[in-house]
Design an enzyme around this catalytic site. Structure first.
Site, short mmCIF file in Angstrom:
data_model
loop_
_atom_site.label_atom_id
_atom_site.label_comp_id
_atom_site.label_asym_id
_atom_site.label_seq_id
_atom_site.Cartn_x
_atom_site.Cartn_y
_atom_site.Cartn_z
N ARG A 158 20.24 -35.16 -13.11
CA ARG A 158 19.99 -33.63 -13.60
C ARG A 158 21.38 -32.87 -13.03
O ARG A 158 21.64 -31.86 -13.72
CB ARG A 158 18.64 -33.27 -13.20
CG ARG A 158 18.20 -32.75 -14.51
CD ARG A 158 16.73 -31.97 -14.16
NE ARG A 158 16.73 -30.89 -14.98
CZ ARG A 158 17.41 -29.76 -14.96
NH1 ARG A 158 18.08 -29.67 -14.07
NH2 ARG A 158 17.24 -28.92 -15.94
N LYS A 217 22.87 -33.88 0.49
CA LYS A 217 23.02 -34.47 -0.80
C LYS A 217 23.35 -32.94 -1.69
O LYS A 217 24.15 -33.15 -2.51
CB LYS A 217 21.78 -35.04 -1.30
CG LYS A 217 21.58 -35.17 -2.80
CD LYS A 217 20.45 -35.77 -3.38
CE LYS A 217 19.18 -34.76 -3.57
NZ LYS A 217 19.30 -34.22 -4.62
N ASN A 218 22.54 -32.00 -1.51
CA ASN A 218 22.64 -30.81 -2.50
C ASN A 218 23.71 -30.00 -2.38
O ASN A 218 24.07 -28.98 -3.01
CB ASN A 218 21.42 -30.09 -2.58
CG ASN A 218 20.26 -30.87 -3.09
OD1 ASN A 218 20.58 -31.75 -3.72
ND2 ASN A 218 18.73 -30.46 -2.74
N ASP A 247 11.23 -28.53 -1.77
CA ASP A 247 11.53 -30.13 -1.47
C ASP A 247 10.59 -30.32 -0.07
O ASP A 247 10.55 -31.56 0.30
CB ASP A 247 12.97 -30.28 -0.87
CG ASP A 247 13.86 -29.89 -2.10
OD1 ASP A 247 14.01 -30.83 -3.12
OD2 ASP A 247 14.11 -28.59 -2.39
N VAL A 300 7.96 -22.68 -6.87
CA VAL A 300 9.33 -22.83 -7.45
C VAL A 300 9.39 -23.79 -8.71
O VAL A 300 9.88 -23.28 -9.53
CB VAL A 300 10.25 -23.53 -6.52
CG1 VAL A 300 11.64 -23.83 -6.94
CG2 VAL A 300 10.44 -22.39 -5.23
N ASP A 312 11.81 -33.04 -16.25
CA ASP A 312 11.54 -34.26 -15.62
C ASP A 312 10.12 -33.98 -14.68
O ASP A 312 9.42 -33.34 -15.23
CB ASP A 312 12.61 -34.40 -14.27
CG ASP A 312 12.79 -33.27 -13.44
OD1 ASP A 312 11.89 -32.37 -13.43
OD2 ASP A 312 13.58 -33.20 -12.89
N1 EPU Z 1 15.21 -22.27 -13.59
C1 EPU Z 1 14.84 -21.55 -14.87
N2 EPU Z 1 16.18 -21.58 -15.55
C2 EPU Z 1 17.51 -21.99 -15.04
C3 EPU Z 1 17.65 -22.55 -13.83
C4 EPU Z 1 16.43 -22.54 -13.17
O1 EPU Z 1 13.89 -21.29 -15.18
O2 EPU Z 1 18.44 -21.58 -15.86
C5 EPU Z 1 13.97 -22.45 -12.65
C6 EPU Z 1 13.43 -23.95 -12.48
O3 EPU Z 1 12.83 -24.29 -13.60
C7 EPU Z 1 12.62 -23.76 -11.24
C8 EPU Z 1 13.48 -22.63 -10.41
O4 EPU Z 1 14.11 -21.89 -11.41
O5 EPU Z 1 11.60 -23.54 -11.61
C9 EPU Z 1 14.45 -23.35 -9.44
O6 EPU Z 1 15.40 -23.97 -9.89
P1 EPU Z 1 16.82 -24.11 -9.27
O7 EPU Z 1 18.09 -23.74 -10.28
O8 EPU Z 1 16.81 -23.13 -8.02
O9 EPU Z 1 16.91 -25.61 -8.88
P2 EPU Z 1 18.08 -26.55 -9.08
O10 EPU Z 1 19.51 -26.05 -9.01
O11 EPU Z 1 17.70 -27.15 -10.23
C10 EPU Z 1 18.24 -27.34 -6.43
C11 EPU Z 1 17.99 -28.70 -5.97
C12 EPU Z 1 16.85 -29.29 -5.84
C13 EPU Z 1 15.81 -28.15 -5.08
C14 EPU Z 1 16.04 -26.80 -6.07
C15 EPU Z 1 15.27 -25.66 -5.41
C16 EPU Z 1 20.24 -29.75 -6.27
C17 EPU Z 1 20.78 -30.91 -6.81
N3 EPU Z 1 18.73 -29.68 -6.44
O12 EPU Z 1 17.66 -27.71 -7.83
O13 EPU Z 1 16.75 -30.36 -5.02
O14 EPU Z 1 14.36 -28.39 -5.25
O15 EPU Z 1 17.41 -26.55 -5.76
O16 EPU Z 1 15.67 -25.53 -4.07
O17 EPU Z 1 20.69 -29.06 -5.49
C18 EPU Z 1 16.22 -32.65 -4.55
O18 EPU Z 1 16.99 -32.60 -3.56
O19 EPU Z 1 15.21 -33.56 -4.53
C19 EPU Z 1 15.84 -31.60 -5.38
C20 EPU Z 1 15.14 -31.63 -6.53
#
Ligand code: EPU
Length: 416
Positions: free
Chosen positions: A93, A22-23, A305, A327, A117
């Site tokens: 998101r 998915k990701n 995850d 995280v 969320d």
């Molecule tokens: N963060 C910030 N500022 C930003 C971006 C992120 O503070 O501009 C913080 C977030 O709040 C969090 C941390 O950094 O505390 C990690 O966030 P990250 O950006 O790495 O996560 P994401 O890209 O929003 C993806 C996956 C998530 C997975 C996370 C961490 C996708 C669509 N989603 O989210 O997957 O948990 O990386 O590995 O790729 C899922 O598949 O159910 C899922 C939630």
């Protein structure tokens, strides 16, 4: 609202086919905005989030069709509206990853601001900072980000934290920027390496994806391509955790051991045996696992995850385990649901202390998100009576035919 009903099951035995990640696929779909023409994606999971991203691309004027059960044909026409409306960003998101490629390709983008969320606040400051360093400017009005860039120029982007989404947005913008971009402290997830492979196939020049430093030489033009999505390590881990709940023996067709080394090491400490095979993984679990301590970290650490999966496994393991979340600040809502199933779980700041019981007690529970929903189904495999997991549509966002795949290896699970 749909629900999944689970009864105590096991030992599980048989083979599960692991779907595409998915990701990864969501980001590959976003990247198709970068060049006009016809794309073909293979190993695309049949999940709701792919439908959401298809709707988003559709709303921009891009044609998306399922040409086979796991094939997606994307026809990126010349008339793209570089806009992601609130209704679609609110549903998913991850839609925020269209910001970088739209900006790079069209010089402007209008994207609804994603809110927080169930994981807590979900800021996008690092996404915006990376794009700003490349030359973008932003205005915020009426809940939307209005982004502009007459041209993007390569830059040194040092991420404060290896954010997956911020790395992807910077990467997808930098491929069309003038000159060299270096992203330092980049996220290292296999899905980032898959996105870079896709972009390179399109004609981009990306080096080092999968490591902490990604170097991108901007190119003038990209081309549509055909690509096979990397297997879903989180889905594979979910089935290993199911095995951990029940004991038994499973083969995971398509899983990639090298993408989940830390998870395999931890479940090994808990008493499971896992070995790579020529086309996946083989695993065996005893009837009861040993407890361990687990801390989530960016890749290659234990993914956030995986956390609900560990909490579910620890809730029926021998002794006490502590799970620490590093995280996301608020990824604990499912813990109260597990407690309703008789689990001895306490939260203390970002720690979860889990005292294993020999079994849980079936109860109606609610899935708060994709992974926690799956973990509640797994908990039901080791609970007497019946567990009803309400809100099963959360699980469908990220797992293809979760009930069918579990049933095929002997779990007593059905959907109402
Ligand atoms: N963060 C910030 N500022 C930003 C971006 C992120 O503070 O501009 C913080 C977030 O709040 C969090 C941390 O950094 O505390 C990690 O966030 P990250 O950006 O790495 O996560 P994401 O890209 O929003 C993806 C996956 C998530 C997975 C996370 C961490 C996708 C669509 N989603 O989210 O997957 O948990 O990386 O590995 O790729 C899922 O598949 O159910 C899922 C939630």
């Amino acid at each position: 609202m749909t629900k999944i009903t689970v009864r105590r099951s096991g030992p599980l035995n048989g083979t599960v086919s692991i779907s595409g990640a998915k990701n990864s696929v969501l980001k590959l779909m976003a990247a198709t905005t970068l060049a006009q023409g016809r794309y073909l994606l293979h190993n695309v999971p049949d999940i709701i989030d792919v439908d959401c991203m298809s709707d988003l691309l559709g709303s921009m004027g891009i044609g998306v069709t399922r040409s086979g059960p796991h094939d997606l044909e994307i026809d990126r026409t010349s008339d793209v509206v570089p806009e992601a409306p609130y209704e679609l960003v609110e549903r998913m998101r991850a839609s925020i990853v269209v910001l970088g490629p739209l900006l790079a390709r069209f010089g402007r983008a209008r994207v609804a601001m994603p809110g927080g969320d169930d994981f807590g606040p979900r800021p996008i400051d690092m996404h915006l900072k990376g794009l700003e360093l490349l030359g973008a400017t932003f205005e915020f009005s009426h809940g939307y980000i209005e982004a502009r860039a007459d041209s993007l120029t390569g830059a040194h982007i040092l991420l404060e934290y290896p954010s997956v989404g911020a790395t992807e947005n910077a990467l997808m913008a930098a491929v069309l920027a003038k000159g060299t971009t270096v992203i330092d402290n980049a996220a290292r997830e296999p899905e980032i390496a898959d996105l870079a492979a896709f972009l390179n196939r399109m004609g981009a020049q990306v080096l080092g994806a999968g490591s902490s430093t990604i170097r991108i030489e901007g190119v003038d033009e990209l081309f549509p391509v055909e690509h096979t999505v990397v297997p879903d390590r989180i889905e594979a881990a979910t089935f290993l955790a199911a095995l951990g709940m029940t004991g038994g023996e499973l083969t995971l067709h398509g899983a990639r051991a090298e993408h989940m080394e830390m998870f395999i090491e931890k479940v090994g400490e808990m008493g499971m045996r896992v070995s790579p095979t020529s086309d996946g993984l083989w695993a065996m679990a005893p009837s009861r696992l040993q407890s361990v301590d687990v801390a989530t970290l960016p890749y290659p650490g234990i993914a956030t995850d995986y956390k609900p999966l560990f909490v579910a496994m620890l809730s029926v393991a021998e002794s006490v385990g502590i799970v620490t979340e590093n995280v996301f600040s608020g990824r604990f809502r499912y813990v109260d649901e597990l407690v309703r199933m008789g689990a001895d779980v306490r939260t203390d700041a970002h720690h979860v202390i889990v005292r294993g019981r020999s079994q849980l007690s079936g109860a109606p529970v609610r899935a708060p998100d994709i992974r926690a929903g799956a973990a509640l189904v797994l908990a039901g495999l080791r609970a007497d009576g019946e567990t009803e997991v309400h809100g099963a549509e959360h699980i469908d966002r990220g797992y293809e035919d979760f009930v069918g795949k579990l049933t095929a290896v002997g779990a007593d699970v059905h959907r109402d």
